[in-house]
Design a protein around this motif. Structure first.
Motif, PDB file in Angstrom:
ATOM      1  N   MET A 201      29.996   3.595 -30.647  1.00 13.72           N
ATOM      2  CA  MET A 201      29.001   4.153 -31.572  1.00 13.72           C
ATOM      3  C   MET A 201      29.395   3.754 -33.001  1.00 13.72           C
ATOM      4  SD  MET A 201      26.306   5.976 -32.203  1.00 13.72           S
ATOM      5  CE  MET A 201      26.003   6.742 -30.625  1.00 13.72           C
TER       6      MET A 201
ATOM      7  N   TYR B 263      27.442   4.226 -35.774  1.00 11.48           N
ATOM      8  CA  TYR B 263      26.762   4.977 -36.822  1.00 11.48           C
ATOM      9  C   TYR B 263      27.435   6.323 -37.079  1.00 11.48           C
ATOM     10  CZ  TYR B 263      23.126   1.508 -36.024  1.00 11.48           C
ATOM     11  OH  TYR B 263      22.448   0.321 -35.890  1.00 11.48           O
ATOM     12  N   LYS B 264      27.289   6.784 -38.323  1.00 11.24           N
ATOM     13  CA  LYS B 264      27.831   8.071 -38.725  1.00 11.24           C
ATOM     14  C   LYS B 264      26.699   8.914 -39.295  1.00 11.24           C
ATOM     15  CE  LYS B 264      30.652   6.437 -41.771  1.00 11.24           C
ATOM     16  NZ  LYS B 264      30.208   5.050 -41.730  1.00 11.24           N
TER      17      LYS B 264
ATOM     18  N   VAL C  57      20.531   9.114 -40.156  1.00  9.35           N
ATOM     19  CA  VAL C  57      21.149   9.644 -38.949  1.00  9.35           C
ATOM     20  C   VAL C  57      21.535  11.097 -39.209  1.00  9.35           C
ATOM     21  CG1 VAL C  57      23.061   9.428 -37.315  1.00  9.35           C
ATOM     22  CG2 VAL C  57      22.010   7.370 -38.286  1.00  9.35           C
TER      23      VAL C  57
ATOM     24  N   ILE D 180      24.498  12.989 -33.887  1.00  7.99           N
ATOM     25  CA  ILE D 180      25.113  12.097 -32.910  1.00  7.99           C
ATOM     26  C   ILE D 180      24.994  12.803 -31.562  1.00  7.99           C
ATOM     27  CG2 ILE D 180      27.173  10.852 -32.224  1.00  7.99           C
ATOM     28  CD1 ILE D 180      26.034   9.928 -34.898  1.00  7.99           C
TER      29      ILE D 180
ATOM     30  N   ASP E  81      27.328   8.932 -26.834  1.00 12.11           N
ATOM     31  CA  ASP E  81      27.803   7.583 -27.159  1.00 12.11           C
ATOM     32  C   ASP E  81      26.678   6.566 -27.294  1.00 12.11           C
ATOM     33  OD1 ASP E  81      30.368   8.465 -27.202  1.00 12.11           O
ATOM     34  OD2 ASP E  81      30.816   7.889 -25.131  1.00 12.11           O
TER      35      ASP E  81
ATOM     36  N   ILE F 219      21.307   8.707 -30.793  1.00  7.73           N
ATOM     37  CA  ILE F 219      21.448   9.363 -32.090  1.00  7.73           C
ATOM     38  C   ILE F 219      20.111  10.003 -32.455  1.00  7.73           C
ATOM     39  CG2 ILE F 219      23.249   7.814 -32.949  1.00  7.73           C
ATOM     40  CD1 ILE F 219      21.109   6.272 -34.471  1.00  7.73           C
TER      41      ILE F 219
ATOM     42  N   ALA G  45      20.975   4.033 -29.976  1.00  8.78           N
ATOM     43  CA  ALA G  45      21.645   3.424 -31.123  1.00  8.78           C
ATOM     44  C   ALA G  45      21.389   1.925 -31.184  1.00  8.78           C
ATOM     45  CB  ALA G  45      23.151   3.705 -31.053  1.00  8.78           C
TER      46      ALA G  45
END
Length: 315
Positions: free
Chosen positions: A1, A3-4, A20, A23, A26, A29, A43
């Motif tokens: 993953m 992205y944050k 985003v 979460i 995995d 999002i 994602a």
């Protein structure tokens, strides 16, 4: 993953973009666009849009540790600043704020159900702030335990304090206070001190506390004739409270203002509780029916309050 929380992304197959805000696992999002609706998406179906950074993402670092006079050397002042994202308000960013004169060797580890994860490890310069974590504020009850480890360092001839270890499981009450200006960060948010100053006991004041005059009484301010018990009027963090917590807060405020009205000998008072499901109204009526200083109570003016208020007449 990759992205944050707070990352700005664009959908690959659609003309949509957003931030985003969750979460999910995995592979999935949650992305929130301008309409403020969160959309679950793979994602792999979005791509990062560069150029946007949330508030405080860059640390105001000091490259070189400048000499500080011994009398000016700050040994205390390590904070956690929690700030809502400027674009995605449901996301908050945690910042480590170092107002000391030490370089901090800081690390953040999270723990949930005996699963540990290193989230951040870095040297934080004196007088600087750095983002260390992001989370969904609405998921506060699901947040992991935060474990902070801090080692103090300086090139100057000053003895560093013992390493700081703080283990914190945040609750809604931690975010019930009003927002403050975060030091070193041009934003407001919740400020939590990690290196609490040592408690100094004043022996004289401690002695005096044992000999307080029995005549000393708690002073109750005179309340207004109309008391609004809607939870949003009493707490800023009401959306993160459970129903039972809200009811307890409302009842505590009711009893406090009821006592104040009796002390100040008000002839009557109106409590605005709303219609809702009737739970708060029933609790108020139950307490008023047993109160020795209450002559009677009734629905307040319906043309003004509907069925959402109760008028109390005192003896």
């Amino acid at each position: 993953m990759k992205y944050k929380l707070g990352d700005f992304v664009r959908f690959v197959d659609e003309k949509m973009e957003g931030f985003v805000t969750r979460i999910i696992d995995d592979q999935m999002i949650g992305v929130t666009g301008e309409d403020e609706f969160e959309i679950p998406v793979l994602a792999s179906k979005v791509t990062s849009v560069h150029g946007y950074e949330p508030a405080g993402a860059k640390k105001a670092a000091v490259d070189n540790e400048a000499p500080v006079l011994a009398g000016e050397f700050e040994k205390k002042g390590i904070y956690l600043g929690v700030v809502a994202d400027t674009k995605a308000n449901s996301v908050v960013h945690f910042h480590l704020v170092n107002t000391t004169s030490f370089t901090l060797l800081a690390a953040l580890t999270t723990e949930k159900q005996q699963v540990f994860k290193g989230e951040f490890a870095e040297a934080v310069s004196p007088g600087s702030v750095v983002k260390i974590y992001s989370a969904q504020l609405a998921d506060l009850q699901l947040w992991p335990t935060f474990i902070f480890n801090v080692v103090y360092s300086t090139k100057q001839n000053i003895e560093p304090p013992a390493p700081l270890v703080v283990r914190e499981k945040f609750k809604a009450k931690d975010f019930s206070t009003s927002k403050k200006q975060i030091p070193l960060l041009k934003d407001t948010g919740w400020l939590i001190r990690l290196d609490e100053p040592e408690v100094v006991i004043d022996a004289q004041k401690l002695k005096e506390s044992f000999f307080k005059s029995p005549e000393e009484k708690v002073v109750l301010d005179k309340p207004s004739n109309e008391i609004d018990l809607h939870i949003e009027k009493l707490r800023d963090d009401y959306q993160f409270l459970q129903n039972s917590e809200m009811l307890n807060i409302q009842l505590a405020h009711f009893h406090k203002t009821l006592d104040a009205a009796i002390v100040h000998q008000l002839p009557d008072m109106v409590f605005i509780h709303g219609a809702g499901n009737g739970v708060l109204r029933n609790e108020l009526h139950k307490a008023l029916g047993k109160h020795p200083k209450v002559q009677t109570f009734m629905d307040a003016r319906k043309e003004k309050f509907g069925y959402g208020a109760t008028k109390v007449i005192f003896k």
